[in-house]
Design an enzyme around this catalytic site. Structure first.
Site, short mmCIF file in Angstrom:
data_model
loop_
_atom_site.label_atom_id
_atom_site.label_comp_id
_atom_site.label_asym_id
_atom_site.label_seq_id
_atom_site.Cartn_x
_atom_site.Cartn_y
_atom_site.Cartn_z
N ARG A 225 0.85 -1.21 0.00
CA ARG A 225 0.00 0.00 0.00
C ARG A 225 0.88 1.25 0.00
O ARG A 225 0.57 2.24 -0.67
CB ARG A 225 -0.93 0.02 1.23
CG ARG A 225 -2.00 -1.07 1.27
CD ARG A 225 -3.19 -0.81 0.39
NE ARG A 225 -3.87 0.44 0.68
CZ ARG A 225 -5.02 0.81 0.08
NH1 ARG A 225 -5.60 0.01 -0.83
NH2 ARG A 225 -5.57 1.95 0.37
N THR B 263 -4.72 7.00 -2.74
CA THR B 263 -5.75 6.71 -3.75
C THR B 263 -5.84 7.83 -4.79
O THR B 263 -5.88 7.56 -5.99
CB THR B 263 -7.12 6.55 -3.06
OG1 THR B 263 -7.02 5.51 -2.08
CG2 THR B 263 -8.21 6.22 -4.06
N ARG C 41 1.62 5.47 -7.79
CA ARG C 41 0.59 6.43 -8.20
C ARG C 41 1.15 7.84 -8.30
O ARG C 41 0.77 8.61 -9.18
CB ARG C 41 -0.58 6.37 -7.21
CG ARG C 41 -1.40 5.07 -7.34
CD ARG C 41 -2.29 4.85 -6.14
NE ARG C 41 -3.29 3.81 -6.36
CZ ARG C 41 -4.12 3.38 -5.42
NH1 ARG C 41 -4.06 3.89 -4.19
NH2 ARG C 41 -5.01 2.45 -5.70
N ASN D 154 -5.69 4.94 -11.35
CA ASN D 154 -4.51 5.05 -10.49
C ASN D 154 -3.61 3.80 -10.49
O ASN D 154 -2.99 3.47 -9.49
CB ASN D 154 -4.94 5.44 -9.06
CG ASN D 154 -6.01 4.51 -8.51
OD1 ASN D 154 -6.30 3.48 -9.09
ND2 ASN D 154 -6.57 4.87 -7.37
N HIS E 18 -3.87 -1.74 -7.58
CA HIS E 18 -4.71 -2.04 -6.42
C HIS E 18 -3.91 -2.88 -5.44
O HIS E 18 -3.05 -3.67 -5.84
CB HIS E 18 -5.94 -2.85 -6.85
CG HIS E 18 -6.67 -3.47 -5.68
ND1 HIS E 18 -7.55 -2.75 -4.90
CD2 HIS E 18 -6.60 -4.71 -5.13
CE1 HIS E 18 -8.00 -3.55 -3.92
NE2 HIS E 18 -7.43 -4.74 -4.05
N GLU F 235 -10.12 -11.20 -0.99
CA GLU F 235 -9.85 -10.90 -2.41
C GLU F 235 -9.10 -12.04 -3.09
O GLU F 235 -9.36 -12.36 -4.24
CB GLU F 235 -9.09 -9.57 -2.51
CG GLU F 235 -9.98 -8.39 -2.10
CD GLU F 235 -9.25 -7.06 -1.94
OE1 GLU F 235 -8.05 -6.97 -2.29
OE2 GLU F 235 -9.90 -6.10 -1.46
N1 UDP Z 1 -12.23 5.73 -6.76
C1 UDP Z 1 -12.77 6.74 -7.55
N2 UDP Z 1 -13.20 7.90 -6.93
C2 UDP Z 1 -13.10 8.09 -5.58
C3 UDP Z 1 -12.57 7.05 -4.79
C4 UDP Z 1 -12.15 5.88 -5.41
O1 UDP Z 1 -12.84 6.61 -8.77
O2 UDP Z 1 -13.50 9.15 -5.10
C5 UDP Z 1 -11.75 4.48 -7.41
C6 UDP Z 1 -10.23 4.44 -7.53
O3 UDP Z 1 -9.88 3.78 -8.76
C7 UDP Z 1 -9.84 3.62 -6.32
C8 UDP Z 1 -10.99 2.61 -6.27
O4 UDP Z 1 -12.13 3.36 -6.63
O5 UDP Z 1 -8.56 3.02 -6.47
C9 UDP Z 1 -11.19 1.94 -4.92
O6 UDP Z 1 -11.32 2.94 -3.94
P1 UDP Z 1 -10.60 2.81 -2.52
O7 UDP Z 1 -11.11 3.91 -1.66
O8 UDP Z 1 -10.72 1.40 -2.02
O9 UDP Z 1 -9.06 3.16 -2.87
P2 UDP Z 1 -7.75 2.23 -2.97
O10 UDP Z 1 -7.88 1.14 -1.94
O11 UDP Z 1 -7.70 1.71 -4.38
O12 UDP Z 1 -6.61 3.17 -2.68
MG MG Z 2 -9.44 -0.14 -1.45
#
Ligand code: UDP
Ligand code: MG
Length: 137
Positions: free
Chosen positions: A85, A91, A102, A117, A120, A131
Site C-alpha cells: 500500500r 488513492t 501512483r 490510479n 490495487h 480478495e
Molecule cells: N475511486 C474513484 N473515486 C473516488 C474514490 C475511489 O474513482 O473518489 C476508485 C479508484 O480507482 C480507487 C478505487 O475506486 O482506487 C477503490 O477505492 P478505494 O477507496 O478502495 O481506494 P484504494 O484502496 O484503491 O486506494
Molecule cells: Mg481499497
C-alpha cells in the site's frame, strides 16, 4: 509469510507500465506467487468493490475496470499488505507522493471521471484473504 492481493489496472496495461510495476515489486524483494492477465468480470468486480456500490463514482469505476485487460496476482513477503500500500501511494494521484507508483505515473482525473490510479492492493488481512479467494477460487 504474509500475502496480499494486487492488480495492475487497465490504464497501466494500456500505457505499457506492467514491466515498470513488476520491476518495482521484484526489486523490493516481494515474491510474486500468482500472476494472471484477464478481463475482469462485472460480477466479480461488484463483489470486490462491494463496499463502494453506493458511491456516486461506482458506475465509472466499473467502466474503468472493465475497459481493457488487467493483471491480478498475489504477493508474499514480510508485512507485504502495508508495504505494498505504501509503494502504491495515496488513492488520489494528486495526493500520492513522488516515489510511489501512483505519485510517479498517475494524475488527478478530469471532472466526472473515475480515478485511474494504476494499481490495487488489499487494505487489511481480512480483505487480502477475501480478495485472494474471490479472484483465484
Ligand atoms: N475511486 C474513484 N473515486 C473516488 C474514490 C475511489 O474513482 O473518489 C476508485 C479508484 O480507482 C480507487 C478505487 O475506486 O482506487 C477503490 O477505492 P478505494 O477507496 O478502495 O481506494 P484504494 O484502496 O484503491 O486506494
Ligand atoms: Mg481499497
Amino acid at each position: 509469510m504474509e500475502k496480499t492481493f494486487f492488480m495492475i489496472k487497465p490504464d497501466a496495461v494500456r500505457r505499457g507500465l506492467v514491466g515498470e510495476v513488476l520491476s518495482r515489486i521484484e526489486k523490493r524483494g516481494f515474491t510474486i506467487e500468482r500472476l494472471e492477465l484477464c478481463q475482469a468480470k462485472e460480477a466479480v468486480l461488484r463483489e470486490h468493490y462491494a463496499a463502494l456500490t453506493a458511491e456516486p463514482f461506482f458506475s465509472d469505476l466499473m467502466a474503468y475496470m472493465t475497459s481493457g485487460p488487467l493483471l491480478i496476482g498475489v504477493l508474499a513477503g514480510n508485512d507485504v499488505i502495508a508495504s505494498w500500500r505504501l509503494m502504491m501511494g495515496a488513492t488520489k494521484p494528486q495526493e500520492a507522493l513522488p516515489g510511489t507508483i501512483r505519485g510517479d505515473f498517475a494524475q488527478a482525473p478530469s471532472a466526472g471521471q473515475s480515478i485511474e490510479n494504476i494499481v490495487h492492493g488489499s487494505d487489511s488481512d481480512g480483505s487480502a484473504a477475501r480478495e485472494i479467494s474471490l479472484w483465484f477460487s
